[in-house]
Design an enzyme around this catalytic site. Structure first.
Site, short mmCIF file in Angstrom:
data_model
loop_
_atom_site.label_atom_id
_atom_site.label_comp_id
_atom_site.label_asym_id
_atom_site.label_seq_id
_atom_site.Cartn_x
_atom_site.Cartn_y
_atom_site.Cartn_z
N HIS A 1 -17.49 -28.81 11.40
CA HIS A 1 -17.81 -27.59 10.96
C HIS A 1 -16.51 -26.47 11.33
O HIS A 1 -15.60 -26.89 11.98
CB HIS A 1 -18.75 -27.20 11.82
CG HIS A 1 -18.65 -27.20 13.14
ND1 HIS A 1 -18.76 -28.35 13.96
CD2 HIS A 1 -18.37 -26.05 13.95
CE1 HIS A 1 -18.47 -28.38 15.07
NE2 HIS A 1 -18.22 -26.92 15.39
N ARG B 1 -18.05 -10.12 15.00
CA ARG B 1 -19.05 -11.31 15.19
C ARG B 1 -19.31 -11.71 16.44
O ARG B 1 -18.22 -12.32 17.12
CB ARG B 1 -18.67 -12.37 14.00
CG ARG B 1 -19.32 -13.67 13.84
CD ARG B 1 -18.65 -14.59 13.28
NE ARG B 1 -19.31 -15.72 12.57
CZ ARG B 1 -19.70 -16.87 13.72
NH1 ARG B 1 -18.91 -16.98 14.81
NH2 ARG B 1 -20.09 -18.01 13.02
N HIS C 1 -13.59 -28.69 12.44
CA HIS C 1 -13.29 -29.60 13.43
C HIS C 1 -14.65 -30.25 13.96
O HIS C 1 -15.51 -29.91 13.56
CB HIS C 1 -12.67 -29.02 14.74
CG HIS C 1 -13.63 -27.74 15.31
ND1 HIS C 1 -13.88 -26.79 14.80
CD2 HIS C 1 -14.53 -27.82 16.42
CE1 HIS C 1 -14.80 -26.00 15.44
NE2 HIS C 1 -15.16 -26.76 16.37
#
Ligand code: NAG
Ligand code: NAG
Length: 725
Positions: A628, A638, A556
């Protein structure tokens, strides 16, 4: 004049909206009779008889005036004298001949289709939606399931593969393909593209041979792809004549004979021109190979020269020059080939391409005429169109757009590099060029290892707090859990004693430090403010990871709606259009997968990847130049601080002011309470007096406001989650 006329007129004018009253009174603009009529009828039912009568009469007048105008225009466009003169009008000399051929062609089509389809051709018209599903190979999606249920593996696999080739982002099909690949009894030959376009296969084979200097094979394949490509092009063009559904909103529009013909004809021409884009686009890809046909001749001339056939090389060079007559390198080559084969031997470009170019130029000329004079729009899919053909007005605009873009980017890049960063110890690891794009940067050592650990501890503690921040399923993938924490929430949790004050403060300070870095790199001299700040962790769910090919976050762009089909990005809601820069400050690297990647506007072609690690800051402009996504996190957790910035003051994040206020209050308390925790700061980025001027004088009212705001903050999390990194 009857005495009642003036009061009536006065009443009438007063009863109309001002602009319309002015228009109908002052200018000669005609009010449409249908709206007058509708208003008249409405007045009638409201028993407002005078108004009804007036409006109905005006509608009749307007109707009759419209007829007059139309008749007058018909005559004057035929080149006849004034409105008053009435005599039999001569048709333009070409009209009978032209329409006779139109009628004959229509009859021929009707007859032919009727004969071949066995009945009424109109029975075969389908809606655009259905047509589109076929273009996107949707039927194969159903087929593969059907074949699978029938235990016809080979057919199931080829159907799945055929669908997937055209829909590489289809996550479910990705998984199915993966399963088929692991399945015993599935042969690799089953992965066939049942709709493969011959020219693509030949083209790619040709390029492969070419790249290893196997010119003989390359020539065979490239000539084949050229031939097949031209066939596909004609096939595509033939379908442009329709039938076509009217474009949205235009179906009710009434057009006259010539206007309708012009509009429809231009639509057909644009469709034909678009065909080159379609055949130069590999299935499943959204951007086409630029200069598909000219580039064939560039490759061919080189390859023919490579096998020593300079006559053929000369022909290809001459053909290339049909597209780019001023290309000096090719002119030079042609000269050289001619010298080698002998100047007296004639060299001509290929006839079929000559025709292609002539036809294309004729069509473009007509389209550009419509662009200039009829308000049409056109996006020319071919870059070789000669300058002279493009209307000045359009050229100006294109040039402006281009200049604006390149100026901005090069300016920023230079300033970014020459300006020293406001903090010591931070390194610029990769600039835009190294990241294969524009307005991108990767910086390292923004945080120390221990600072990362402290913020991770904060994320963990907040995650355990269990009031809405408990790991939810990720909005993007069922295989991950997702937790997010805003700055305000962090400080509120600190106030409640759920998390450590120091860690919450560090979160704020790290965010502010990143903001200052991004501001000095990309927008020196302007103030870049927070638009949204979010500490986000995504954790791979256990036991669901095998064969995962989905993304942790789909591709997006941050401030526009990516339209891979159109190769553009629409800067309109619901995108966050006011976000100007984006950054991510990473906190750890002890997980698998989870790399950030950038793509072309097609959302498929990956141009660069960044591996997260503690203290690494990735920043980039939020527009369509930076699509990205995040690869799946397949093991571990993460965590990163996602930051969005805005240049527009009205979209500054309100939570920040509140968070800073909470921190200020805590500091006051701390000073009167010497046992409070020490502020260790986030290195050079630590802000000691984070009080924005806007907050002075209304300090004490915050706690209640903060509470209700935090609730709305929780609610909006769901919406916001869709664009987390
Ligand atoms: C925006 O950022 C600048 C620079 O840090 C700051 O001076 C200004 O107060 C901020 N504006 C708002 C509305 O917070
Ligand atoms: C940029 O592109 C080159 C060539 O394709 C590639 O090797 C490199 O890894 C890319 N850079 C990044 C940061 O991914």
């Amino acid at each position: 004049m009857p005495p009642s006329f003036f009061p009536l007129l006065f009443l009438l004018l007063r009863s109309l909206p001002a602009s319309r009253a002015q228009l109908s009174a002052g200018s000669s603009r005609l009010t449409p009779y249908d709206s007058l009529y509708a208003d008249g009828v409405r007045a009638y039912f409201a028993r407002d008889w005078p108004r009804a009568a007036e409006l109905l009469q005006r509608s009749l007048h307007s109707y009759s005036r419209l007829q007059d105008v139309r008749r007058g225009c018909q005559r004057s466009c035929r080149g006849e004298a004034g409105f008053a003169e009435v005599r039999p009008a001569a048709s333009p000399p070409w009209e009978a001949g032209f329409f006779e051929r139109v009628l004959q062609r229509a009859e021929c089509l009707e007859e032919c289709l009727g004969r071949r389809l066995g009945g009424q051709p109109t029975r075969h018209r389908v809606s655009r939606a259905v047509e589109q599903e076929f273009e996107e190979r949707e039927p194969y999606n159903y087929l593969q399931v059907a074949f699978f249920k029938l235990k016809k593996l080979d057919e199931a696999v080829s159907s799945a593969h055929t669908f997937f080739v055209a829909n590489p982002q289809h996550l479910q099909m990705r998984e199915d393909i993966e399963k088929y690949q692991r399945m015993a009894g599935v042969k690799s030959e089953s992965f066939r593209d049942l709709e493969a376009m011959p020219h693509w296969e030949a083209y790619e084979a040709g390029l492969r041979h070419y790249s290893v200097d196997d010119y003989q094979q390359a020539l065979t394949k490239l000539e084949e792809s050229l031939k097949e490509g031209l066939v596909a092009l004609e096939d595509c063009r033939a379908l442009c004549e329709g039938p076509q559904e009217a474009e949205d909103g235009e179906d009710n529009m009434q057009l006259g004979l010539y206007e309708a013909i012009a509009a429809y004809y231009i639509q057909v021409l644009k469709c034909r021109q678009q065909c080159i884009f379609d055949i130069a686009t590999k299935p499943g890809r959204v951007s086409s190979t630029e200069d598909f046909i000219p580039s064939h001749f560039d490759l061919l001339q080189f390859a023919y020269d490579g096998i020593g056939d300079q006559a053929a090389a000369a022909e290809c060079a001459a053909t290339y020059l049909l597209f780019y007559p001023k290309d000096e390198a090719m002119q030079e080559k042609l000269k050289q080939y001619r010298a080698e084969i002998g100047e007296d031997i004639p060299v001509a470009p290929r006839e079929i391409i000559h025709l292609y170019v002539q036809r294309s130029l004729m069509e473009k000329k007509l389209i550009y005429y419509a662009v200039e004079h009829l308000g049409e729009t056109f996006h020319d899919p071919e870059p070789w169109t000669p300058e002279e053909l493009i209307p000045e007005s359009m050229k100006e605009k294109q040039k402006e757009d281009k200049e604006k873009q390149s100026l901005r980017i090069s300016d920023l890049e230079q300033q970014g590099k020459s300006e020293s960063l406001p903090f010591e110890g931070i390194t610029i690891t990769m600039d835009s060029q190294q990241l294969n794009g524009s307005q991108r940067v990767v910086l390292d050592r923004v945080l120390t290892e221990s600072e990362c650990k402290d913020i991770l501890r904060l994320a963990k503690a907040a995650g355990g707090a269990g009031d809405g921040y408990r790991g939810r399923r990720s909005p993007h993938t069922p295989h991950e859990r997702f937790e997010g924490l805003t700055v305000l929430k962090a400080l509120q949790l600190a106030e409640e004693g759920v998390v450590n004050w120091k860690d919450a403060k560090l979160f704020l300070q790290a965010s502010e430090k990143s903001r200052e870095i991004v501001e000095s790199y990309f927008t020196p001299g302007k103030s870049l403010n927070f638009s949204f700040t979010h500490l986000v962790c995504r954790t791979a769910a256990e036991g669901e990871q095998e064969g995962r090919m989905d993304l942790s976050h789909p591709v997006h762009a941050d401030n526009c709606l990516l339209d891979p089909e159109g190769n553009t990005c629409w800067k309109e809601p619901p995108a966050y259009i006011y976000r100007d820069y984006s950054a991510i400050l990473y906190l750890n690297d002890d997980f698998q997968g989870g790399n950030l990647f950038f793509t072309e506007k097609d959302a498929v072609t990956v141009t660069a990847q960044v591996r997260p690690k503690c203290g690494r800051l990735v920043a980039f402009s939020s527009g369509g130049e930076n699509p990205h996504g995040v690869w799946a996190v397949t093991q571990g957790r993460r965590c990163a601080i996602a930051l969005w910035y805005t240049l527009s003051p009205e979209h500054v994040e309100q939570e920040w002011a509140q968070a800073e206020e909470l921190m200020r209050q805590a500091k006051e308390k701390e000073q009167s309470d010497p046992d409070g925790e020490e502020n260790t700061g986030a290195g050079h980025g630590g802000r000691d007096s984070p009080e924005p001027p806007s907050l002075r004088g209304r300090a004490r009212s915050t706690s209640r406001r903060a509470k209700s705001d935090s609730e709305s903050g929780v609610r909006s999390m769901g919406q916001r989650a869709r664009d987390e990194f």
